[in-house]
Design a protein around this motif. Sequence first.
Motif, PDB file in Angstrom:
ATOM      1  N   LYS A 205      -7.002 -41.028 -39.894  1.00 15.95           N
ATOM      2  CA  LYS A 205      -5.941 -40.514 -39.036  1.00 15.95           C
ATOM      3  C   LYS A 205      -5.420 -41.530 -38.023  1.00 15.95           C
ATOM      4  N   LYS A 206      -6.293 -42.340 -37.450  1.00 21.91           N
ATOM      5  CA  LYS A 206      -5.937 -43.080 -36.247  1.00 21.91           C
ATOM      6  C   LYS A 206      -5.588 -44.549 -36.476  1.00 21.91           C
ATOM      7  N   ILE A 207      -5.697 -45.040 -37.712  1.00 19.41           N
ATOM      8  CA  ILE A 207      -5.368 -46.434 -38.004  1.00 19.41           C
ATOM      9  C   ILE A 207      -4.076 -46.466 -38.809  1.00 19.41           C
ATOM     10  N   ARG A 208      -3.046 -47.125 -38.282  1.00 14.22           N
ATOM     11  CA  ARG A 208      -1.734 -47.127 -38.938  1.00 14.22           C
ATOM     12  C   ARG A 208      -1.710 -48.042 -40.165  1.00 14.22           C
ATOM     13  N   ASP A 209      -2.427 -49.164 -40.109  1.00 10.00           N
ATOM     14  CA  ASP A 209      -2.442 -50.101 -41.233  1.00 10.00           C
ATOM     15  C   ASP A 209      -3.876 -50.297 -41.697  1.00 10.00           C
ATOM     16  N   THR A 210      -4.260 -49.559 -42.732  1.00  7.99           N
ATOM     17  CA  THR A 210      -5.632 -49.659 -43.256  1.00  7.99           C
ATOM     18  C   THR A 210      -5.796 -50.838 -44.205  1.00  7.99           C
ATOM     19  N   GLN A 211      -4.679 -51.365 -44.741  1.00  8.49           N
ATOM     20  CA  GLN A 211      -4.758 -52.311 -45.850  1.00  8.49           C
ATOM     21  C   GLN A 211      -4.689 -53.784 -45.464  1.00  8.49           C
ATOM     22  N   VAL A 238      -9.728 -48.134 -47.219  1.00  4.91           N
ATOM     23  CA  VAL A 238      -9.588 -46.759 -46.733  1.00  4.91           C
ATOM     24  C   VAL A 238     -10.950 -46.080 -46.684  1.00  4.91           C
ATOM     25  N   GLU A 239     -11.736 -46.233 -47.747  1.00  6.35           N
ATOM     26  CA  GLU A 239     -13.069 -45.625 -47.740  1.00  6.35           C
ATOM     27  C   GLU A 239     -13.930 -46.242 -46.645  1.00  6.35           C
ATOM     28  N   LEU A 240     -13.817 -47.551 -46.461  1.00  8.89           N
ATOM     29  CA  LEU A 240     -14.583 -48.250 -45.421  1.00  8.89           C
ATOM     30  C   LEU A 240     -14.318 -47.623 -44.047  1.00  8.89           C
ATOM     31  N   LEU A 241     -13.034 -47.411 -43.735  1.00  9.10           N
ATOM     32  CA  LEU A 241     -12.669 -46.847 -42.437  1.00  9.10           C
ATOM     33  C   LEU A 241     -12.982 -45.352 -42.363  1.00  9.10           C
ATOM     34  N   TYR A 242     -12.896 -44.670 -43.504  1.00 11.61           N
ATOM     35  CA  TYR A 242     -13.278 -43.258 -43.553  1.00 11.61           C
ATOM     36  C   TYR A 242     -14.766 -43.113 -43.230  1.00 11.61           C
ATOM     37  N   ILE A 243     -15.588 -43.963 -43.831  1.00  7.73           N
ATOM     38  CA  ILE A 243     -17.030 -43.958 -43.558  1.00  7.73           C
ATOM     39  C   ILE A 243     -17.282 -44.239 -42.076  1.00  7.73           C
ATOM     40  N   ALA A 244     -16.575 -45.256 -41.543  1.00 10.08           N
ATOM     41  CA  ALA A 244     -16.745 -45.618 -40.131  1.00 10.08           C
ATOM     42  C   ALA A 244     -16.407 -44.444 -39.216  1.00 10.08           C
ATOM     43  N   GLN A 245     -15.311 -43.725 -39.543  1.00 11.20           N
ATOM     44  CA  GLN A 245     -14.943 -42.538 -38.770  1.00 11.20           C
ATOM     45  C   GLN A 245     -16.050 -41.490 -38.804  1.00 11.20           C
ATOM     46  N   ARG A 246     -16.567 -41.234 -40.010  1.00 14.99           N
ATOM     47  CA  ARG A 246     -17.610 -40.213 -40.168  1.00 14.99           C
ATOM     48  C   ARG A 246     -18.892 -40.594 -39.430  1.00 14.99           C
ATOM     49  N   LEU A 247     -19.168 -41.904 -39.365  1.00 12.12           N
ATOM     50  CA  LEU A 247     -20.365 -42.385 -38.667  1.00 12.12           C
ATOM     51  C   LEU A 247     -20.124 -42.595 -37.176  1.00 12.12           C
ATOM     52  N   ARG A 248     -18.877 -42.280 -36.734  1.00  9.71           N
ATOM     53  CA  ARG A 248     -18.485 -42.442 -35.327  1.00  9.71           C
ATOM     54  C   ARG A 248     -18.607 -43.884 -34.848  1.00  9.71           C
ATOM     55  N   ILE A 249     -18.290 -44.808 -35.741  1.00 10.24           N
ATOM     56  CA  ILE A 249     -18.233 -46.217 -35.364  1.00 10.24           C
ATOM     57  C   ILE A 249     -16.892 -46.462 -34.689  1.00 10.24           C
ATOM     58  N   PRO A 250     -16.863 -47.013 -33.480  1.00 13.41           N
ATOM     59  CA  PRO A 250     -15.573 -47.256 -32.812  1.00 13.41           C
ATOM     60  C   PRO A 250     -14.742 -48.295 -33.560  1.00 13.41           C
ATOM     61  N   ASP A 278      -7.719 -42.761 -55.994  1.00 13.75           N
ATOM     62  CA  ASP A 278      -8.941 -43.073 -55.253  1.00 13.75           C
ATOM     63  C   ASP A 278      -8.983 -42.361 -53.900  1.00 13.75           C
ATOM     64  N   LEU A 279      -7.820 -42.248 -53.237  1.00 15.27           N
ATOM     65  CA  LEU A 279      -7.771 -41.544 -51.955  1.00 15.27           C
ATOM     66  C   LEU A 279      -8.174 -40.081 -52.127  1.00 15.27           C
ATOM     67  N   LEU A 280      -7.684 -39.471 -53.200  1.00 17.15           N
ATOM     68  CA  LEU A 280      -8.021 -38.076 -53.478  1.00 17.15           C
ATOM     69  C   LEU A 280      -9.513 -37.924 -53.739  1.00 17.15           C
ATOM     70  N   PHE A 281     -10.075 -38.865 -54.517  1.00 18.33           N
ATOM     71  CA  PHE A 281     -11.503 -38.823 -54.810  1.00 18.33           C
ATOM     72  C   PHE A 281     -12.339 -39.031 -53.552  1.00 18.33           C
ATOM     73  N   ILE A 282     -11.902 -39.931 -52.665  1.00 18.95           N
ATOM     74  CA  ILE A 282     -12.641 -40.163 -51.421  1.00 18.95           C
ATOM     75  C   ILE A 282     -12.786 -38.850 -50.658  1.00 18.95           C
ATOM     76  N   ARG A 283     -11.661 -38.166 -50.472  1.00 17.93           N
ATOM     77  CA  ARG A 283     -11.682 -36.920 -49.692  1.00 17.93           C
ATOM     78  C   ARG A 283     -12.516 -35.839 -50.383  1.00 17.93           C
ATOM     79  N   LEU A 284     -12.255 -35.618 -51.670  1.00 16.22           N
ATOM     80  CA  LEU A 284     -12.931 -34.531 -52.377  1.00 16.22           C
ATOM     81  C   LEU A 284     -14.427 -34.774 -52.526  1.00 16.22           C
ATOM     82  N   ARG A 285     -14.801 -36.012 -52.836  1.00 20.20           N
ATOM     83  CA  ARG A 285     -16.215 -36.289 -53.100  1.00 20.20           C
ATOM     84  C   ARG A 285     -17.074 -36.253 -51.839  1.00 20.20           C
ATOM     85  N   TYR A 286     -16.525 -36.683 -50.718  1.00 11.90           N
ATOM     86  CA  TYR A 286     -17.283 -36.557 -49.469  1.00 11.90           C
ATOM     87  C   TYR A 286     -17.299 -35.112 -48.985  1.00 11.90           C
TER      88      TYR A 286
END
Length: 299
Positions: A205-211, A238-250, A278-286
């Motif tokens: 949600k909070k990072i405008r340029d993930t790539q 995207v998955e890297l930053l998604y994981i970081a968000q879930r782990l509450r890494i700033p 891959d984005l769909l799989f990231i969301r659904l699988r987690y």
Amino acid sequence: MIAHVTARKMPTFHRHEKEKFFVNAEGRKESVPSIHDPPTRELSVVVPSYNEEDRLPLMMDEALGYLEKRQKRDPSFTYEVIVVDDGSKDETTKVAMKYCKKYGSDKVRVLTLVKNRGKGGAVRMGVFSSRGKKILMVDADGATKFADIEKVEEGLKNLQPWPNEMAISCGSRAHLEKDSVAKRSYFRTILMYGFHFLVWFLCVKKIRDTQCGFKLLTREAALRTFSTLHIERWAFDVELLYIAQRLRIPIAEVAVNWTEIEGSKLVPFWSWLQMGRDLLFIRLRYMTGAWQLETRKCN
């Protein structure tokens, strides 16, 4: 249901026997270090490279020029550059080895993968073989001005105190978006905005340029995120930053200088299609628990 059934809870990480060694400047094999070892360098620079014999020299000259000058100003600053040849069909390894011989294998190391893993897989291999307290991912094309490392370092510093020594600072091209739209075709502009919407809606949600391929991580943040990473192709950021968000890494997002360099390996339509899947799989699988946020010891 398909996303859940076809998923493995933890990513498989296998290092081929030939990938457990690198060739030093004298032509001898040495065992690669592990990210589980205590850090012995201030900075590790990981450069994923696939068929980059033409573009790599410009980036290496700029990066090593900067790093050498910084070390002369501050002798306590130590670094290494790890070029990961991701199963290239050209002379990428040979080109990279010239820098290893020039600067020594303590500063420049070349990891040649037996087969192509994808950009995410190549970066992970470099990260797992690094010795730095901080680890910088950087693209082989030199699109981002290397001196902008000081900007992402400042972004990382501003996140202190780091919880559990974990933090990530992302270079960003979001401030250049209006100019890029003016130069792109209508079709590519639609693809770009569609991808950005899916990233925001499904994952980050909070990072405008993930790539942007210019990201600085603390060693602990790199260990935690890359140990959990499943995606090895273009959407791995995207998955890297998604994981970081879930782990509450700033996470900090910092504007960097960026220039488009010819020779991109990204095929607009098919690459975006693969990334969308891959984005769909990231969301659904987690969400379904098919993928877990765990840290495992890497071989």
